[in-house]
Design an enzyme around this catalytic site. Structure first.
Site, PDB file in Angstrom:
ATOM      1  N   GLY A  20      14.094   8.937   8.953  1.00  0.00           N
ATOM      2  CA  GLY A  20      14.008   8.894   7.500  1.00  0.00           C
ATOM      3  C   GLY A  20      13.884  10.267   6.871  1.00  0.00           C
ATOM      4  O   GLY A  20      13.855  11.293   7.555  1.00  0.00           O
ATOM      5  N   ALA A  80       8.284   2.806   7.997  1.00  0.00           N
ATOM      6  CA  ALA A  80       7.793   1.862   6.988  1.00  0.00           C
ATOM      7  C   ALA A  80       8.902   0.933   6.536  1.00  0.00           C
ATOM      8  O   ALA A  80      10.083   1.275   6.594  1.00  0.00           O
ATOM      9  CB  ALA A  80       7.238   2.609   5.775  1.00  0.00           C
ATOM     10  N   ILE A  92       7.399  -0.216  16.667  1.00  0.00           N
ATOM     11  CA  ILE A  92       5.954  -0.065  16.486  1.00  0.00           C
ATOM     12  C   ILE A  92       5.242  -1.405  16.317  1.00  0.00           C
ATOM     13  O   ILE A  92       4.005  -1.462  16.388  1.00  0.00           O
ATOM     14  CB  ILE A  92       5.616   0.865  15.306  1.00  0.00           C
ATOM     15  N   ASP A 113       1.007   5.300  -3.120  1.00  0.00           N
ATOM     16  CA  ASP A 113       0.312   5.049  -4.380  1.00  0.00           C
ATOM     17  C   ASP A 113       0.269   3.563  -4.714  1.00  0.00           C
ATOM     18  O   ASP A 113      -0.553   3.124  -5.524  1.00  0.00           O
ATOM     19  CB  ASP A 113       1.007   5.803  -5.517  1.00  0.00           C
ATOM     20  N   TYR A 118       4.688  -5.168  -1.179  1.00  0.00           N
ATOM     21  CA  TYR A 118       4.766  -3.889  -0.481  1.00  0.00           C
ATOM     22  C   TYR A 118       3.405  -3.199  -0.461  1.00  0.00           C
ATOM     23  O   TYR A 118       2.926  -2.740   0.583  1.00  0.00           O
ATOM     24  CB  TYR A 118       5.810  -2.997  -1.158  1.00  0.00           C
TER      25      TYR A 118
END
Length: 284
Positions: free
Chosen positions: A11, A57, A36, A99, A122
Site C-alpha cells: 500500500g 487494513a 494476518i 481518526d 470501519y
C-alpha cells in the site's frame, strides 16, 4: 541489527515505509504473502523479528457497512494476531489506526487519550483492533492514528482532483468536514523516528499539523499545480450522501510526541508543497 517486518507493504504507506527503512534489515510482505487473519501463519512469520509494523487494513469505508465481518477480520483479528505474535517473540508492534475511532463531533484537536466512539463500521473495526493490540501486547505496542492519507503509490485525493480538473471547469468539494491531510512519506519517517527514539509504548497521532477542510485541501492541490483555485467550489456533505457516516471533525492532537521528546510532524501545507513537487499527484 534490528530486523523489521512490514505487513501491508504493497500500500501507499507500506511502500513509503520501505523507503524510510532503506538500508536496514527489512522484510516486506503483502496480503498474498502473509494472511494476518491466520494466527498460525502470523506466529510463524514474526519469528526472528524485533519490530513489526502493521500497515495492512480493510479501508473500503462504504463497503464495510455491508461487509463488517470481512473488515473485522482484517482490522481487528489481524492486529490481535500480530500483537499475540509480537508478545510471544518480544517484538515491538506498530499498529496503524485512524481518526475514524472518534465520532467527529469535537471542536478542538482530539487528545490521544480521548475516549473512542466510532460512528461507522470501519471505525468500529479499527477501534476493536486498537483494543486487541493494547490488551495482547501493552508494553510493546504503538498505536499510530492517522487520517486523510495521500501518497504517490496509490489512489489519492490530490491526484483525483487534478484528474477532475482536466475534464471540467469546476469541481465541487465539501467544506464542512475538517481534518489534516497527511503525506505518507512524512508519516513513514515519523514512525521510524518513533522507533529509533525508543519512545514509550502507547498511542500517538500521526498526522501533519494544522487543519483544513476537503475544500481547502482541494484548493491547495489546484494551487500546487498552477491552477486557479477558484475553480474549486464549496458544497456540504448533504450533496454527497454515502453509505458510511463520515466524522465532520477529524483533527488530532499531538501531545504524545512532545511527551516522548519527539517533534510533531510539519504543517500539512508544507508537506503538500513538497509532495506535489515530488510528483505525488502526477497521473499514475
Amino acid at each position: 541489527m534490528t530486523r523489521y517486518l512490514i505487513a501491508g507493504a504493497a500500500g501507499m504507506l507500506g511502500r513509503d515505509l520501505q523507503t524510510a527503512l532503506a538500508g536496514r534489515d527489512v522484510t516486506a510482505v503483502d496480503r498474498t504473502e502473509l494472511d494476518i487473519t491466520n494466527l498460525a501463519a502470523v506466529r510463524e512469520a514474526v519469528t526472528g523479528f524485533d519490530v513489526i509494523i502493521n500497515a495492512a487494513a480493510y479501508t473500503a469505508v462504504d463497503a464495510a457497512e455491508e461487509h463488517e465481518a470481512d473488515a473485522y477480520l482484517v482490522n481487528a483479528i489481524g492486529p490481535r494476531n500480530l500483537a499475540i505474535g509480537a508478545a510471544a517473540v518480544g517484538a515491538k508492534l506498530v499498529q496503524i489506526s485512524t481518526d475514524y475511532v472518534f465520532d467527529g463531533t469535537g471542536t478542538s484537536p482530539y487528545p490521544e487519550d480521548t475516549a473512542i466512539d466510532p460512528i461507522n463500521a470501519y471505525g468500529r473495526t479499527k477501534a476493536a483492533g486498537e483494543q486487541f493490540v493494547l490488551t495482547e501486547n501493552p508494553a510493546g505496542s504503538f498505536i499510530v492514528r492517522t487520517a486523510w492519507l495521500y501518497g504517490a503509490h496509490g489512489p489519492n485525493f490530490g491526484r483525483t482532483m487534478l484528474t477532475l480538473a482536466a475534464g471540467r471547469d469546476t469541481v465541487s468539494v465539501v467544506a464542512d468536514q475538517f481534518g489534516q491531510p497527511t503525506w505518507t512519506v512524512d508519516l513513514a519517517a515519523q514512525i521510524v523516528a518513533l522507533l529509533d527514539a525508543d519512545a514509550p509504548a502507547g498511542i500517538y497521532h500521526g498526522t501533519n499539523a494544522g487543519q483544513t477542510s476537503w475544500f481547502g485541501f482541494a484548493q491547495a492541490v489546484f494551487e500546487s499545480a498552477g491552477l486557479d483555485s477558484e475553480r474549486v467550489r464549496p458544497t456540504d456533505s448533504s450533496t454527497f450522501v454515502r453509505p458510511a457516516a463520515r466524522p465532520s471533525y477529524s483533527v488530532l492532537g499531538h501531545d504524545a510526541w512532545a511527551a516522548a521528546g519527539l517533534t510533531p510532524m510539519r504543517d500539512w501545507t508544507e508537506a503538500l508543497a513538497d509532495a506535489a513537487g515530488r510528483g505525488a499527484f502526477d497521473p499514475s
